[in-house]
Design a protein around this motif. Structure first.
Motif, short mmCIF file in Angstrom:
data_model
loop_
_atom_site.label_atom_id
_atom_site.label_comp_id
_atom_site.label_asym_id
_atom_site.label_seq_id
_atom_site.Cartn_x
_atom_site.Cartn_y
_atom_site.Cartn_z
N GLN B 38 0.88 -1.18 0.00
CA GLN B 38 0.00 0.00 0.00
C GLN B 38 0.91 1.22 0.00
O GLN B 38 1.85 1.29 0.79
N HIS B 40 -0.13 4.40 0.59
CA HIS B 40 -0.55 5.33 1.64
C HIS B 40 -1.78 4.77 2.32
O HIS B 40 -2.36 3.79 1.86
N GLU B 41 -2.20 5.42 3.41
CA GLU B 41 -3.24 4.83 4.23
C GLU B 41 -4.56 4.62 3.48
O GLU B 41 -5.30 3.69 3.75
N LYS B 42 -4.85 5.50 2.53
CA LYS B 42 -6.11 5.37 1.80
C LYS B 42 -5.97 4.48 0.57
O LYS B 42 -6.90 4.32 -0.19
N GLY B 43 -4.76 3.96 0.38
CA GLY B 43 -4.50 3.19 -0.84
C GLY B 43 -5.04 1.78 -0.79
O GLY B 43 -5.34 1.23 0.26
N GLU B 44 -5.14 1.18 -1.99
CA GLU B 44 -5.59 -0.20 -2.10
C GLU B 44 -4.43 -1.13 -1.77
O GLU B 44 -3.27 -0.76 -1.90
N PHE B 84 3.60 2.80 2.70
CA PHE B 84 2.87 2.76 3.97
C PHE B 84 2.86 1.34 4.55
O PHE B 84 3.00 1.15 5.76
N ALA B 85 2.71 0.36 3.68
CA ALA B 85 2.68 -1.03 4.15
C ALA B 85 3.25 -1.97 3.11
O ALA B 85 2.98 -1.81 1.92
#
Ligand SMILES: Cc1cc2nc3c(=O)[nH]c(=O)nc-3n(C[C@H](O)[C@H](O)[C@H](O)COP(=O)(O)OP(=O)(O)OC[C@H]3O[C@@H](n4cnc5c(N)ncnc54)[C@H](O)[C@@H]3O)c2cc1C
Ligand SMILES: Cc1cc2nc3c(=O)[nH]c(=O)nc-3n(C[C@H](O)[C@H](O)[C@H](O)COP(=O)(O)OP(=O)(O)OC[C@H]3O[C@@H](n4cnc5c(N)ncnc54)[C@H](O)[C@@H]3O)c2cc1C
Ligand code: SF4
Ligand code: SF4
Ligand code: FES
Lengths: 469, 275
Positions: B38, B40-44, B84-85
Motif C-alpha cells: 500500500q 498510503h493509508e487510503k491506498g488499495e 505505507f505497508a
C-alpha cells in the motif's frame, strides 16, 4: 417494597437513535448515546440486588450494581474505573455484547418488566471517560525484563497485551493487517462501532508501553519459533477465526458473490464506502441477498443498504426464532427496510455472459426434529424451487480457523476443525510457552468471550513468567 | 520503514522497478512468493511478486507495470520515499527441483516474476530454455538477466522488431517437438498462460502457471482471490499463486479480473486529473 414499586414504575430508557429512513443511507453510528440525566435515571432503576443475577450472566463478571450505582450518583469517572477492573473495552462491549442473552437477560427486573439497560449504561460511562481524555492510566508495575509476543490485535490480543504490560512485562503485538483491532476494525461496521473508539483503546495500550508491529503475518513474516529465538519468553495466539466459509454451490465464483469477510473488509478496513477518496472499490448491488442470520449477516445487509441498494434480503434456512444475531441488530435491520426471507435455502447462482451474478435459485424449507445444536433441523420442501433476481450476494454462513499460523507451528495441538486446543481455564496450549484464546480456540464467538479468554491467559502467563508455571 | 532505495524505469517508463527496505521479508522470501503493498493509508492493497531479494541488504525488489490508479501512484514515488505497508512473504514458494530439461515462458511483467524461478531452476542443475514475448522490442524487460539465468534464450515480438515475429507459443511448439521437456513454467498475461497450457496439455508436459486474481488480504481471510482449479475452488493467495496449468479455469479468471473495471477507470481518471 415501596421503593421497588417506584423503581418499576420508571420505564426503561429509550436510546435516542438516528431515524431509520436517514441512517439507512449513512455510515454514522445509529444509537446516539444517553444524556447524563437519562443515564442517571436509568441507573436509578437498578435494585442493587444483594445476589445480582446480572453479574452471573456476564462472562467477565463486571460489577454491574457497582458501576450502575456510581452512574446513579453522577460519578461517571468512578463508574468507568469500576468497569475497567473487569473489562478492558467497555465502550466496545456496551455496544456489541449480546446483552439480552447475558447480563440484561439475567436482570431480575426483566422477569416482570424490562431489565436495566446495562449495555447502554456501560457504553455511557466509557464514552464519558473517553471524552474527558480517557481517565487516569493504570499504574504500570516495575519492569520484569520478560518479553511477551501477542499475535493478533483483536479484542483477545488487546486484553492480554493490556493486562501484561501493566504487570511490567514488555509486550509486542504482531498484527497481519495494517491497522490494529481485529474484527472490531475490519468486520463490525462504523455505524455500529465507530473506529475512533477502537483507535483510542489502542492508543491507551501504546501509552502504557505496548508496541504494535503491523504488517506482520506470523507464520510467514516470522514464525513462533523465531519469536522465541528473538528472545520472547511467552507467546499468546489470538488470531481469530479468519477463514470464510462458502456454501459450495454452483455459480459461487460469479462476480457479485462475496464472502462477508471480503465485503466487510472492503467496506470497513479499506473504507471502500468512501471510494474514490479511498482507493479500494466495492460492489454496489441494486438487489442484494445476504445468506445467513448472525451479526455478520446483519452487518453485511445493513452495509449494502447504506451503499445504495434498492432491496436487501436476508435469506435464512431456519425461522426467526433461530436467528443468532443480537436482538438489537435484527430490530435495527428490519427498521431499515431489510427483508427477512425465512425457511429458505439457496441451491445455485445464475450468471450472465460476463460472469456476473444475475440471480439465484432457492428452495423452501420446513422445520423438523431438533438437531445436535438443539435447534429444529431445516428440511427442504421438494419441488419448491424458485428464483430471486439479485446482483450481489454476501455469504455470511460462518468462519473457520485459518491454518496459516497453525500450519507453521510444530507442536501446536489442533482439534479436527483446525482450532487450537487450549486449556479452558488457563489458555495453555500443548506447546510450551504458548497460550491461545478467542475465536481461534472457540470458533467464532463473541467479543466478550474473546476478552475473557485473554484475561485468564494473561494471568496464567504472568504466573509462568514470575513463578515459572 | 519500507523505504525505496533504488528505482529504475523499464520498457519506456511503462514498467517500474523499486528496491524496497523490508528486512524481515527479505530474510524469508523464496522464488514465487509475493508481497502486498500500500502506498498510503487510503491506498488499495496491491499484490506484487518479488522479482529479487537481498537478505544481507534487507531489501526486496518489485517490478510492476503501470496499469491503473495504484500502480500509477507507486510510479510517482521517488528514491527515499516510503511505502505505507509491505506485507509478506505471501503465497507458496515455487517447488524447485532438478527435473532435467525445463522451459520457462514469460510475457510482459510476468518476466519479472519468472526471473527468480528461472534462476533457481538453473541453479539446481536443470537445462533451462527460456522463451520471452512482448509486443515490441522496447517493451521487453530483463533480457540480460534472463539470458544469464537460462541455457537457451528465445525472444518473440508481436511486431517482429526483435527475434521471432509472432507468439511465444510458436517457439514453444518447436522446442517441445525437438526436445524431451519435463516441465514448463509459464507466467504472463492470462491468455498467454491459457494457450501455453493447451499446447502442453496436448503433449502431456507438466505445466506450472502463476495466477494473479484480485486480492485483498493475501492471507486466506477474504476468499476474493478464488480460482477454479480442476473443478475445485482454491484461494490463490495461500493455495497458490502457482497451479497446475492444465487444470485452471482461465475464462473464469479473466472475467473475475474485470470485476471492478468501471470503478478502476473512474479512479485512474480522477488521479490523472489531479496529477
Ligand atoms: C462482522 C462481524 C460482526 C460481529 N458482531 C459481533 C457482535 O455484535 N457482538 C459480539 O460479541 N461479537 C461479534 N462478532 C464476533 C467477534 O467480533 C469475535 O468473536 C471477536 O472479535 C474475536 O476476537 P479475537 O481477538 O479472537 O479475534 P479477531 O477479532 O478476529 O482478531 C484477530 C486478529 O489477528 C490477526 N491475525 C490473524 N492471523 C494472524 C497472523 N498469522 N499473524 C498476525 N496477526 C494475525 C487478524 O488480522 C486480526 O486482527 C462479530 C464478528 C464479525 C466478523
Ligand atoms: C500474486 C500476484 C502477483 C502479481 N505480481 C505482479 C508483478 O510482479 N508485477 C505486476 O506488474 N503486476 C503483478 N500483479 C498484478 C497487479 O497486482 C495489478 O496489476 C495491480 O493490482 C493493478 O492495480 P492498479 O490500481 O494499478 O490498477 P487497477 O486499475 O486497479 O486494475 C487494473 C487491473 O489489475 C487487476 N487488479 C486490480 N486490483 C487488484 C488487486 N487488488 N489485486 C490483484 N489484481 C488487481 C484487475 O484485473 C484490474 O482490472 C500480481 C498480481 C497477483 C495477484
Ligand atoms: S461486558 Fe457485556 S455482558 Fe458483561 S456487563 Fe458489559 S455488556 Fe453485559
Ligand atoms: S439484576 Fe438488575 S436490578 Fe439486580 S443488580 Fe443487576 S442490574 Fe440491578
Ligand atoms: S486475498 Fe483474501 S483470501 Fe486470498
Amino acid at each position: 417494597m415501596a421503593v421497588k414499586e417506584k423503581k418499576q414504575a420508571v420505564p426503561r430508557v429509550k436510546m435516542p437513535e438516528q431515524a431509520p429512513e436517514v441512517r439507512r443511507r449513512n455510515f454514522k453510528e445509529v444509537p446516539l448515546g444517553l444524556t447524563d440525566e437519562m443515564a442517571m435515571t436509568e441507573a436509578s432503576r437498578c435494585l442493587q440486588c444483594k445476589k445480582p443475577a446480572c453479574v452471573e450472566g456476564c462472562p467477565v463478571s463486571v460489577d454491574i450494581p457497582g458501576f450502575v450505582h456510581l452512574i446513579a450518583e453522577g460519578d461517571f469517572a468512578g463508574a468507568a474505573e469500576r468497569l475497567w477492573q473487569k473489562n478492558a473495552l467497555p465502550a466496545v462491549c456496551g455496544r456489541v455484547c449480546p446483552q439480552e442473552a447475558q447480563c440484561e437477560g439475567n436482570c431480575i427486573l426483566g422477569k416482570k418488566g424490562s431489565s436495566v439497560a446495562i449495555g447502554y449504561l456501560e457504553r455511557f460511562a466509557a464514552d464519558r471517560a473517553r471524552e474527558q481524555g480517557g481517565g487516569a492510566l493504570p499504574e504500570v508495575a516495575a519492569k520484569t525484563g520478560k518479553r511477551v509476543a501477542v499475535i493478533g490485535s483483536g479484542p483477545s490480543g488487546l486484553t492480554v497485551a493490556g493486562d501484561l504490560v501493566v504487570k511490567g512485562h514488555d509486550v509486542n503485538i504482531f498484527e497481519a493487517f495494517h491497522k490494529p483491532g481485529g474484527v472490531l476494525v475490519y468486520g463490525i461496521p462504523e455505524f455500529r462501532l465507530p473506529k475512533e473508539i477502537v483507535a483510542s483503546e489502542v492508543k491507551t495500550l501504546e501509552k502504557l508501553g505496548a508496541k504494535i508491529e503491523l504488517n506482520s503475518v506470523v507464520g510467514t513474516t516470522i514464525t513462533i519459533e523465531e519469536l522465541f529465538e528473538e528472545g520472547f519468553d511467552a507467546v499468546y495466539v489470538g488470531v481469530g477465526a479468519g477463514l470464510p466459509r462458502f456454501m459450495d454451490l454452483p455459480g459461487e465464483n460469479l462476480i457479485g458473490v462475496f464472502s462477508a469477510n471480503e465485503y466487510l473488509t472492503r467496506a470497513n478496513l479499506m473504507k471502500a464506502y468512501l471510494f474514490p477518496e479511498y482507493d479500494t472499490p466495492i460492489a454496489r448491488g441494486k438487489n442484494v441477498v445476504v445468506l445467513g442470520a448472525g451479526n455478520v449477516a446483519m452487518d453485511s445487509a445493513r452495509t449494502a443498504m447504506r451503499l445504495g441498494a434498492e432491496s436487501v434480503k436476508i435469506v435464512y434456512r431456519r425461522s426467526r426464532e433461530e436467528m443468532p444475531a443480537r436482538a438489537e441488530e435484527l430490530h435495527h435491520a428490519e427498521e431499515e427496510g431489510i427483508e427477512f426471507v425465512l425457511l429458505t435455502n439457496p441451491t445455485q447462482f445464475f450468471g450472465n455472459d460476463e460472469g456476473r451474478l444475475v440471480g439465484m435459485e432457492c428452495l423452501k424449507m420446513s422445520l423438523g426434529e431438533p438437531d445436535a445444536s438443539g435447534r429444529r433441523r431445516p428440511l427442504p420442501i421438494e419441488g419448491s424451487e424458485y428464483r430471486i433476481d439479485c446482483d450481489l450476494v454476501v455469504v455470511s454462513v460462518g468462519a473457520k480457523a485459518n491454518p496459516l499460523l497453525t500450519n507453521s507451528t510444530p507442536g501446536l495441538g489442533l482439534n479436527r476443525w483446525g482450532n487450537i486446543v487450549a486449556d479452558p481455564v488457563t489458555g495453555k496450549t500443548t506447546k510450551k510457552g504458548v497460550w491461545a484464546g478467542g475465536d481461534i480456540v472457540t470458533g467464532m464467538a463473541t467479543v466478550i468471550l474473546a476478552m475473557g479468554a485473554g484475561r485468564e491467559a494473561a494471568d496464567s502467563i504472568h504466573d509462568y513468567l514470575t513463578r515459572g508455571w | 520503514m519500507f523505504k525505496i532505495v533504488n528505482r529504475e524505469e523499464m520498457a519506456q517508463g511503462t514498467i517500474i522497478l523499486n528496491e524496497i527496505e523490508a528486512p524481515r521479508i527479505a530474510r524469508k522470501a523464496k522464488p514465487g512468493q509475493f508481497v502486498i503493498i500500500q502506498s498510503h493509508e487510503k491506498g488499495e492493497r496491491i499484490p506484487l511478486t518479488m522479482a529479487d531479494v537481498d537478505p544481507d541488504k534487507g531489501t526486496i525488489t518489485i517490478i510492476y507495470m503501470v496499469v491503473g490508479k495504484s500502480t500509477a501512484s507507486f510510479s510517482k514515488m521517488a528514491v527515499g520515499a516510503e511505502y505505507f505497508a509491505v506485507i509478506g512473504p505471501l503465497g507458496k514458494a515455487t517447488h524447485i527441483e532438478k527435473r532435467g530439461k525445463v522451459v520457462c515462458v514469460g510475457g510482459g511483467t510476468g518476466i519479472a516474476v519468472l526471473h527468480p524461478i528461472t534462476r533457481a531452476l538453473k541453479e539446481v542443475g536443470n537445462h533451462v530454455t527460456t522463451i520471452l514475448g512482448s509486443r515490441n522490442k522496447d517493451l521487453l524487460i530483463l533480457e540480460d538477466k534472463m539470458k544469464k539465468a537460462s541455457d537457451v534464450l528465445h525472444i518473440c515480438t508481436d511486431d517482429g522488431s526483435k527475434g521471432h515475429h509472432g507468439f511465444v507459443t510458436d517457439v514453444l511448439k518447436d522446442v517441445l517437438a525437438k526436445d524431451d521437456i519435463s516441465l514448463v513454467v509459464a507466467i504472463g498475461p492470462v491468455p498467454m498462460m491459457k494457450f501455453v497450457s493447451s499446447i502442453t496439455k496436448e503433449k502431456g508436459v507438466e505445466t506450472l502457471v502463476s495466477l494473479n486474481p484480485i486480492m485483498v488480504d493475501g492471507t486466506g481471510m477474504c476468499g476474493g482471490c478464488r480460482v477454479s482449479v480442476g473443478g475445485e475452488t482454491k484461494f490463490a493467495c495461500v493455495d497458490g499463486p502457482e497451479f497446475d496449468g492444465h487444470k485452471v479455469d482461465y475464462d473464469e479468471l479473466s472475467k473475475r479480473l474485470r470485476a471492478y473495471q468501471e470503478d478502476e477507470k473512474k479512479s485512474l481518471e480522477q488521479f490523472e486529473k489531479k496529477a
